[in-house]
Design a protein around this motif. Structure first.
Motif, short mmCIF file in Angstrom:
data_model
loop_
_atom_site.label_atom_id
_atom_site.label_comp_id
_atom_site.label_asym_id
_atom_site.label_seq_id
_atom_site.Cartn_x
_atom_site.Cartn_y
_atom_site.Cartn_z
N LEU A 253 12.62 -20.68 10.91
CA LEU A 253 12.55 -19.13 11.71
C LEU A 253 13.16 -18.02 10.87
O LEU A 253 13.09 -16.76 10.98
N PHE A 254 14.09 -18.30 10.11
CA PHE A 254 14.70 -17.27 9.13
C PHE A 254 13.51 -16.53 8.23
O PHE A 254 13.58 -15.63 7.24
N VAL A 342 5.45 -16.03 10.55
CA VAL A 342 6.31 -16.20 8.90
C VAL A 342 4.74 -15.61 7.71
O VAL A 342 4.62 -17.36 7.25
N PRO A 343 4.88 -14.86 7.42
CA PRO A 343 4.08 -14.84 6.31
C PRO A 343 3.91 -14.97 5.39
O PRO A 343 2.74 -15.50 4.72
N ALA A 344 5.06 -15.12 4.27
CA ALA A 344 5.07 -16.00 3.40
C ALA A 344 4.57 -17.19 3.68
O ALA A 344 3.72 -18.09 2.22
N HIS A 345 4.82 -18.17 4.71
CA HIS A 345 3.86 -19.57 4.64
C HIS A 345 3.10 -19.95 6.02
O HIS A 345 3.00 -21.41 6.02
N ASP A 346 1.87 -19.17 6.15
CA ASP A 346 1.07 -19.18 6.90
C ASP A 346 -0.24 -18.21 6.56
O ASP A 346 0.02 -17.01 6.67
N HIS A 357 1.26 -4.12 6.21
CA HIS A 357 2.36 -3.86 5.08
C HIS A 357 3.55 -4.11 5.81
O HIS A 357 4.84 -3.63 5.73
N LEU A 358 3.65 -5.63 6.17
CA LEU A 358 4.36 -5.77 7.69
C LEU A 358 5.46 -6.77 6.14
O LEU A 358 4.87 -7.38 4.94
N PRO A 359 6.90 -6.94 5.99
CA PRO A 359 7.62 -7.65 5.27
C PRO A 359 7.57 -8.99 4.68
O PRO A 359 6.87 -9.32 5.86
N ILE A 360 7.47 -9.93 3.60
CA ILE A 360 7.11 -10.82 3.08
C ILE A 360 8.02 -11.90 3.21
O ILE A 360 8.90 -11.39 1.84
#
Length: 805
Positions: A253-254, A342-346, A357-360
């Protein structure tokens, strides 16, 4: 000298004999051991059988014939899954009633199946369009309705703008109708639904009690898609509403940097006055309405979306404000219609974030180390340690999930939840050629079931089968049929004009085979108790998900209602591979590689086709058709036929082939049970070569070979059995048994070496003493023993090595 085998005469002769003798009719003697073999009943299309149909039919025919010879009362039935859209379309185009089209197609199919010599019990033939059959399909629907498992719901459907009908997802290709090419749009329609979701857990747990091949179990579980996770509420900033999402990874969630809602999400309309780019949202929604759910959910497709200008969400675990996007990869029909990203993990979220260009933010690390999230950190986060996650930092994934759920529940912002991908079954169709749904609608009483005594509710004759412009079934125009009285209050009411899908009749057909002429029940309790469950069910892999799931659901429901005696319908479920064209591509008219089985039967015979379909390759894998392979199988049968010229009068097995006979019986018997039909036939081919190599075959050996081959090639074997003067029919014989002790070779051929190099071979008995074997070996290579022997080595059953200087 045996005459040349004439398949055209012999096959018709034996098919008539079997019909006249009712050779394969299952009996109602419930004291005998039973065996229920089942193949998927076909849709009788105008094209008739293709060479893919005989593959499963022959495979289970082999099992059925073998079981009869093993003393079982065998039920091997056949019928017709005859409702459906293709027949209705043909009827519309050619102005022929669907009933007539169906009758013609069934006759053609049946003639083709008959020509292949299948041991179906034709006395139990069923047809889903027969009112005596669909009476009980309607009866089951009424049971579901009364149990609260059938209901009506407004929902979006795929609507063909030309055909004027709703389409299944698979009938929509690249946004157009697969049949006519016209644009397809999303249209809201009131549909009958079946609450299969109530049985999700039972459908998963029941797989523990059946013998299904593993990939079938996997397909069932994946479609149901049970997962454990959490529901979490994200407050929409400056509103009274929250976006509820479901996630299996609440530990991340973070790492949420944005949210996505479905284009159909009701909050869009609710807050349209606050959305500054509303026209852009409406245009995007229109684009999404032209795609099927399948196209929208496809992982490989290009990501599209629109940021909502005017609405944002608050991450409940850290209070951060995150943007809300609209994207068509989120479906209103799955979950809550909203997701946290959660773009870093999906992978899908990462691709979306990169494009827009959204944060990751990385929140799970393999070794507690941060990586470059722009290089796809999502690749594997099932395990690892939490980072950038406040009170979760340093915890393993499993522990972090537990701690986060506890936090969510304590704060009242979320809770643990078990979720399913499975959705309720969309059951109604706006078409004519299907079972009428036995419900009336009364303005006073609502939806009311008709009385069971009025079943079957017959499909009325109509002058036009054309779909209506407003999307209603052609039945809606039949006011005399539609207008009726309410069974509850007696006031005016209207019949339901939607019909059932083709899935309805195929969800319970195996039950009707057990007692097909019963007019008091779908089948008698005695018949159901005796025959169920189906012992072996084979069909295409494409039907091991939905058809299997639907029929298991209906069966489990009927079990809960006390109608059927077993919780699962099928004890064993296998599937077969597709037969491809000679070019290795799927057979189709457009590719010009379709093979008509009638042509093969005419030129080479039904037994040749049956043998080739079983010999073509591993049964569960796809295989390419080969005309040379067909010819090879015909040559094999011709050589079997000519064994009559080599037969001696001896009833037993010859001493030199006794072991080979027992080995072949064992091999064929086991392979027939394990879908290894190609290797069973290969074993009989090898045995055939041994007979020709020897130049003779005893009467006893030929009788055994005829019985072993009979399930594969029943016509030629029955004819040979009669010619050599055996009593009765082959199908009435007892299946051969093997003696395990006699399957072991007593003699063996070993190599004879000098200094490790083979100089000859020697035949010995396995129990010959070492000294005797070495002495015989020396005799074989006596002329080569020119030096001093320093060592004599014997490896039992393999070799003798004489070491010389």
């Amino acid at each position: 000298m045996a005459e040349v085998y004439n398949h055209k005469v012999v096959e018709k002769k034996w098919q008539k004999v079997w019909d006249d003798e009712k050779a394969f009719a299952a009996t109602n003697d419930y004291s005998k051991p039973k065996y229920y073999a089942l193949v998927e009943f076909p849709y009788p299309s105008g094209q008739g059988l293709h060479v893919g149909h005989p593959r499963p039919y022959t495979a289970l025919d082999i099992v059925a014939r073998k079981r009869r010879m093993q003393g079982y009362n065998v039920l091997y039935p056949m019928g017709w899954d005859a409702f459906g859209l293709p027949t209705e379309n043909y009827a519309i185009k050619n102005k022929i009633h669907p009933k007539i089209v169906t009758e013609n197609n069934v006759k053609h199919f049946k003639d083709q199946l008959h020509s292949l010599g299948y041991s179906f019990d034709w006395d139990r033939e069923i047809n889903t369009t027969d009112p005596k059959y669909y009476k009980w399909t309607q009866w089951i629907f009424l049971k579901l309705f009364k149990a609260g498992l059938a209901y009506k719901k407004e929902m979006p459907i795929n609507w063909c703008t030309s055909c004027k009908v709703g389409l299944a997802n698979e009938e929509v290709v690249n946004g157009v109708c697969e049949r006519c090419g016209a644009p397809v749009v999303r249209k809201v329609k009131s549909e009958w639904m079946l609450k299969i979701t109530d049985y999700a857990d039972k459908l998963i747990e029941g797989l523990n009690d059946v013998d299904y091949i593993e990939r079938v179990k996997v397909s069932q579980k994946n479609w149901i898609g049970r997962s454990t996770g959490a529901e979490v509420d994200f407050q929409i900033k400056d509103t009274e509403d929250k976006l509820r999402i479901y996630t299996t990874r609440c530990d991340t969630l973070f790492g949420v940097t944005y949210m996505v809602v479905s284009p159909e999400h009701p909050y869009l309309d609710k807050y349209k006055d606050q959305i500054k780019n509303w026209e852009e949202i409406v245009a995007y929604r229109e684009q999404a309405s032209r795609k099927s759910d399948f196209e929208r959910a496809e992982l490989a497709k290009d990501k599209t979306g629109v940021a909502i200008d005017g609405l944002t969400a608050i991450n409940p675990v850290n209070g951060k404000e995150v943007p809300i996007w609209v994207s068509d990869y989120v479906l209103m029909s799955y979950g809550t219609g909203a997701i946290m990203a959660v773009p870093a993990h999906d992978e899908r979220d990462w691709e979306f974030a990169k494009k827009f260009h959204l944060p990751i933010i990385q929140v799970v690390a393999k070794n507690g180390e941060e990586v470059d999230v722009n290089e796809a950190a999502f690749t594997d986060v099932a395990t690892g340690v939490l980072i950038n996650s406040d009170f979760l930092n340093g915890l393993e994934v499993k522990d972090a999930k537990e701690k986060m759920i506890k936090f969510l529940e304590e704060k009242g912002i979320g809770q643990a939840k078990t979720n399913y991908k499975l959705r309720d079954w969309v059951f109604s169709r706006q078409r004519y050629w299907g079972e009428p749904i036995p419900i009336v609608h009364c303005d006073k009483c609502g939806y009311v079931p008709i009385d069971e005594s009025e079943l079957p509710l017959l499909l009325p004759e109509v002058e036009s089968y054309m779909p209506t412009d407003n999307g209603e079934s052609p039945l809606a125009a039949m006011t005399d049929w539609v207008n009726t009285t309410c069974p509850c209050c007696g006031g005016p009411a209207k019949r339901e004009t939607d019909t059932m899908p083709q899935w309805a009749g195929s969800s319970w057909y195996f039950l009707r085979y057990t007692d097909p002429h019963n007019d008091k029940a779908l089948a008698s309790p005695e018949a159901l108790k005796y025959w169920l469950p189906v012992d072996w069910y084979n069909g295409g892999m494409e039907h091991t998900t939905l058809h299997l799931l639907y029929s298991r659901f209906w069966h489990k429901f009927l079990y809960d209602q006390g109608v059927v005696p077993t919780p699962e319908p099928y004890q064993k479920r296998t599937s077969h591979g597709m037969i491809l064209g000679e070019n290795g591509e799927k057979m189709s008219k457009s590719r010009g590689n379709v093979v008509n089985p009638d042509d093969i039967v005419q030129e080479y015979g039904a037994d040749t086709l049956r043998t080739y379909e079983m010999f073509i390759g591993a049964f569960d894998l796809a295989a390419s058709w080969s005309e040379d392979g067909v010819k090879g199988c015909r040559r094999f049968l011709d050589r079997v036929w000519k064994l009559q010229d080599l037969m001696t009068d001896e009833e037993g097995y010859s001493k030199d082939l006794e072991t080979k006979m027992h080995q072949t019986i064992k091999k064929v018997s086991n392979d027939f049970e394990n879908l290894k039909y190609n290797t069973a036939i290969a074993a009989m081919m090898t045995l055939l070569n041994d007979f020709y190599k020897k130049g003779s075959i005893t009467r006893g050996e030929l009788k055994t070979l005829i019985i072993l081959l009979n399930p594969v090639a029943p016509h030629i074997t029955e004819e040979m059995w009669q010619i050599i003067g055996c009593e009765g029919r082959v199908y009435q014989q007892t299946w051969p048994e093997f003696d395990e002790a006699k399957t072991v070779e007593s003699s063996v051929e070993i190599a004879v070496q000098i200094n490790g190099k083979v100089k000859g071979t020697l035949g010995i008995q396995k129990d010959d003493p070492k000294d005797q074997v070495i002495a015989k070996a020396k005799e074989v290579i006596a002329d080569k023993l020119t030096g001093n022997i320093v060592k004599e080595i014997y490896v039992p059953g393999r070799l003798v090595n004489i070491v010389m200087k």
